[in-house]
Scaffold this motif. Structure first.
Motif, PDB file in Angstrom:
ATOM      1  N   THR A 194      38.936  44.536  31.876  1.00  0.00           N
ATOM      2  CA  THR A 194      39.536  43.840  32.775  1.00  0.00           C
ATOM      3  C   THR A 194      41.162  44.137  32.902  1.00  0.00           C
TER       4      THR A 194
ATOM      5  N   SER B 124      40.144  37.088  41.369  1.00  0.00           N
ATOM      6  CA  SER B 124      38.919  36.389  41.836  1.00  0.00           C
ATOM      7  C   SER B 124      37.903  36.535  40.503  1.00  0.00           C
TER       8      SER B 124
ATOM      9  N   ARG C 280      49.067  38.410  23.462  1.00  0.00           N
ATOM     10  CA  ARG C 280      47.332  37.299  23.286  1.00  0.00           C
ATOM     11  C   ARG C 280      46.293  36.972  22.334  1.00  0.00           C
TER      12      ARG C 280
ATOM     13  N   VAL D 117      34.643  47.523  46.486  1.00  0.00           N
ATOM     14  CA  VAL D 117      34.177  46.142  47.097  1.00  0.00           C
ATOM     15  C   VAL D 117      35.063  45.743  46.528  1.00  0.00           C
ATOM     16  N   GLN D 118      36.154  44.813  46.517  1.00  0.00           N
ATOM     17  CA  GLN D 118      37.706  44.464  46.301  1.00  0.00           C
ATOM     18  C   GLN D 118      37.525  43.458  47.597  1.00  0.00           C
ATOM     19  N   PRO D 119      37.515  42.298  46.650  1.00  0.00           N
ATOM     20  CA  PRO D 119      37.881  41.163  47.348  1.00  0.00           C
ATOM     21  C   PRO D 119      39.461  41.245  47.695  1.00  0.00           C
ATOM     22  N   ASN D 120      40.639  41.960  46.396  1.00  0.00           N
ATOM     23  CA  ASN D 120      42.024  41.254  47.080  1.00  0.00           C
ATOM     24  C   ASN D 120      42.569  42.956  46.125  1.00  0.00           C
ATOM     25  N   GLY D 121      42.039  43.280  45.272  1.00  0.00           N
ATOM     26  CA  GLY D 121      42.673  44.463  44.502  1.00  0.00           C
ATOM     27  C   GLY D 121      44.197  43.933  43.403  1.00  0.00           C
ATOM     28  N   HIS D 122      43.571  43.438  42.614  1.00  0.00           N
ATOM     29  CA  HIS D 122      44.541  42.674  41.326  1.00  0.00           C
ATOM     30  C   HIS D 122      43.891  44.121  40.591  1.00  0.00           C
ATOM     31  N   GLY D 123      42.921  45.011  40.528  1.00  0.00           N
ATOM     32  CA  GLY D 123      42.157  45.643  39.447  1.00  0.00           C
ATOM     33  C   GLY D 123      42.556  47.069  40.202  1.00  0.00           C
TER      34      GLY D 123
ATOM     35  N   VAL E 283      28.132  42.315  44.174  1.00  0.00           N
ATOM     36  CA  VAL E 283      27.865  40.871  44.177  1.00  0.00           C
ATOM     37  C   VAL E 283      28.207  39.794  45.233  1.00  0.00           C
TER      38      VAL E 283
ATOM     39  N   SER F 121      45.315  33.813  33.174  1.00  0.00           N
ATOM     40  CA  SER F 121      46.330  33.851  33.565  1.00  0.00           C
ATOM     41  C   SER F 121      46.766  33.533  34.627  1.00  0.00           C
TER      42      SER F 121
ATOM     43  N   GLN G 190      39.005  37.655  30.425  1.00  0.00           N
ATOM     44  CA  GLN G 190      39.855  37.257  28.765  1.00  0.00           C
ATOM     45  C   GLN G 190      40.667  36.084  29.549  1.00  0.00           C
TER      46      GLN G 190
END
Ligand SMILES: Cc1cc2nc3c(=O)[nH]c(=O)nc-3n(C[C@H](O)[C@H](O)[C@H](O)COP(=O)(O)OP(=O)(O)OC[C@H]3O[C@@H](n4cnc5c(N)ncnc54)[C@H](O)[C@@H]3O)c2cc1C
Length: 447
Positions: free
Chosen positions: A404, A138, A342, A73-79, A199, A133, A148
């Motif tokens: 994350t 997503s 951080r 599953v990948q909404p957009n591929g930030h990770g 999900v 940030s 975080q």
């Protein structure tokens, strides 16, 4: 039959079972559709499905199960991790509904919703979400890994504020997962990543913010030592309502810079007083501190808004001693672009709040380093310099990493305490014995 021929046969009937777009190798648009947001990561997949709704999600999971395939599953591929060989890549971007239940202070958002629209919808009610940030990340991907953000010191990780998930289980059935209905799966989903179910929507607490003060202060790079000293001093006594992040950056064709990003959930007068110490540091290039709307939280750090190739490395730090200061303020950064510290602590370190698989994050600081990687040679150089910086930080590096912030090649073994990882693995074996669902960072080795 070769692996790719077998995959081609297995995905052949997909389109007849779903309403959303299905792209197979060779189709126009397939190559673009399979790419993640982080362009450095290659994603070999057997098919891409852009789900139209939760029924499509269930149909894809059932198809994968029947055909012996896995779903990534990948909404957009930030990770992305690149661990997608032979999978059906399930894009959830169209499940982007956002409902704000202002009176009861909770939100329900679809699997494709990003933080930006959620913050914008909550802000007029004096509420916000536990965002980090970037407004583009997503909500679901971020939350499944813990998440975080700006209010984690006050309220814990995003996962700690989840009330319920709607999911499709590995056998393709819709289910509602809450602490009461399904305690083991609920626990695993609150920080264990996307390995346990797909999900389709999440419900979580919204946070009251009657007023918010914050923004970025930017100085010339040679002030890094003074900004670091102020950061160390301020974070030693900061209330949980204040989050401070320090960034040192050396962008190509720009003079070196050092920035301090702040978000304070309180009045402008209190916020200004808390950060007054920073006014004494000279060579200020810009100062965006002021009263702000929580809808604009995603603008503070100026995170990238277009896809590109990069490599990050994140570490948790046990403290900021003189050695850490020397490495982070005086060592040359290139080919690393920026290093960010951080301030953690607060509710993230509190066992009463941090009840998910991560357990309490007792390290008080997170170090995030990133470099651009347009070529394999550039990636190797960035990785080598990141490793060298980390080596020089010595014992300040705890060896633990937040889920994350994992990068390709890293593993959940550095994320979870041993007992939690064993429990996650048990839940994975029970819930998904055939490995139908493939997280970017699976909990079982060799999956
Ligand atoms: C610019 C930038 C800023 C960031 N800032 C922060 C920050 O402040 N704090 C922080 O904690 N992290 C931050 N991250 C990391 C980010 O939270 C993770 O990369 C997260 O995994 C991204 O989720 P995504 O859905 O946007 O990405 P994706 O790569 O699309 O998804 C990541 C993984 O989430 C799982 N997943 C996603 N949706 C589902 C679903 N519906 N069902 C099951 N599994 C699913 C999958 O395993 C998937 O591989 C940042 C990343 C970037 C690139």
């Amino acid at each position: 039959m070769t692996r790719s021929m077998a995959d081609t046969t297995a995905v052949a009937g997909l389109a007849s079972g779903v309403r959303g777009r299905v792209l197979l190798p060779g189709d126009a648009g397939f190559e673009e559709a399979r790419r993640p947001w982080n362009r450095a990561v290659d994603q070999p997949v057997a098919a891409v499905v852009e789900a139209a709704d939760a029924d499509d999600v269930a149909a894809v999971v059932r198809h994968a199960r029947r055909e012996g395939l896995s779903v990534a599953v990948q909404p957009n591929g930030h990770g992305p991790s690149g661990d997608t060989d032979g999978t059906i890549l399930l894009r959830t971007g169209r499940l982007d509904g956002v409902e704000i239940h202002a009176a009861e202070r909770w939100a329900r958002v679809g699997a494709g919703a990003a933080w930006g629209p959620v913050l914008a919808a909550a802000a007029p009610h004096g509420l916000t979400g536990p965002a980090g940030s970037s407004p583009l990340v997503s909500v679901v991907g971020y939350t499944l890994g813990g998440g975080q953000g700006w209010f984690s010191r006050r309220h814990g990780l995003a996962a700690d504020g989840v009330r319920a998930f709607d999911v499709v289980t590995a056998d393709g059935r819709p289910a509602r997962v809450s602490a009461d209905s399904c305690p083991d799966l609920f626990w695993a989903l609150r920080g264990g990543g996307g390995d346990f179910a797909v999900v389709t929507a999440v419900e979580f607490d919204l946070l009251p913010v009657a007023s918010l003060y914050g923004g970025r202060m930017l100085w010339a790079g040679h002030r890094a030592g003074e900004v670091f000293a102020a950061f160390r001093e301020l974070t030693a006594t900061a209330p949980p309502e204040l989050s401070l992040w320090l960034t040192r950056a050396e962008f190509p064709q720009s003079p070196p810079m050092v920035a301090l990003d702040a978000a304070y959930a309180g009045s402008a007068a209190e916020g200004a007083a808390l950060l007054g110490r920073l006014d004494r540091i000279a060579d200020l290039i810009s100062d965006q501190r002021g009263a702000m709307s929580p809808a604009d939280l995603g603008d503070i750090t100026g995170d990238p808004t277009t896809p590109g190739p990069s490599l990050s490395r994140t570490e948790l730090l046990t403290g900021l001693d003189a050695g850490v200061e020397r490495v982070l303020t005086t060592e040359p950064l290139a080919p690393v672009l920026s290093v960010q510290l951080r301030h953690l602590g607060g509710a993230m370190a509190d066992p009463a709040t941090a009840t998910g698989p991560h357990g309490p994050l007792t390290e008080p600081y997170l170090l995030y380093t990133v470099g651009l990687t347009p070529s394999p040679e550039a990636a190797a150089a960035v990785a080598a310099h990141q490793a060298e910086l980390v080596r020089r930080l010595g014992a300040a590096v705890s060896g633990r990493k937040p889920f994350t912030f994992l990068a390709p090649g890293e593993s959940v073994r550095s994320v979870f305490p041993e007992e939690a990882l064993a429990r996650l693995r048990g839940i994975k074996r029970d819930r998904d014995p055939r490995g139908v669902i493939r997280s970017n960072f699976p909990v079982l080795d060799g999956v």
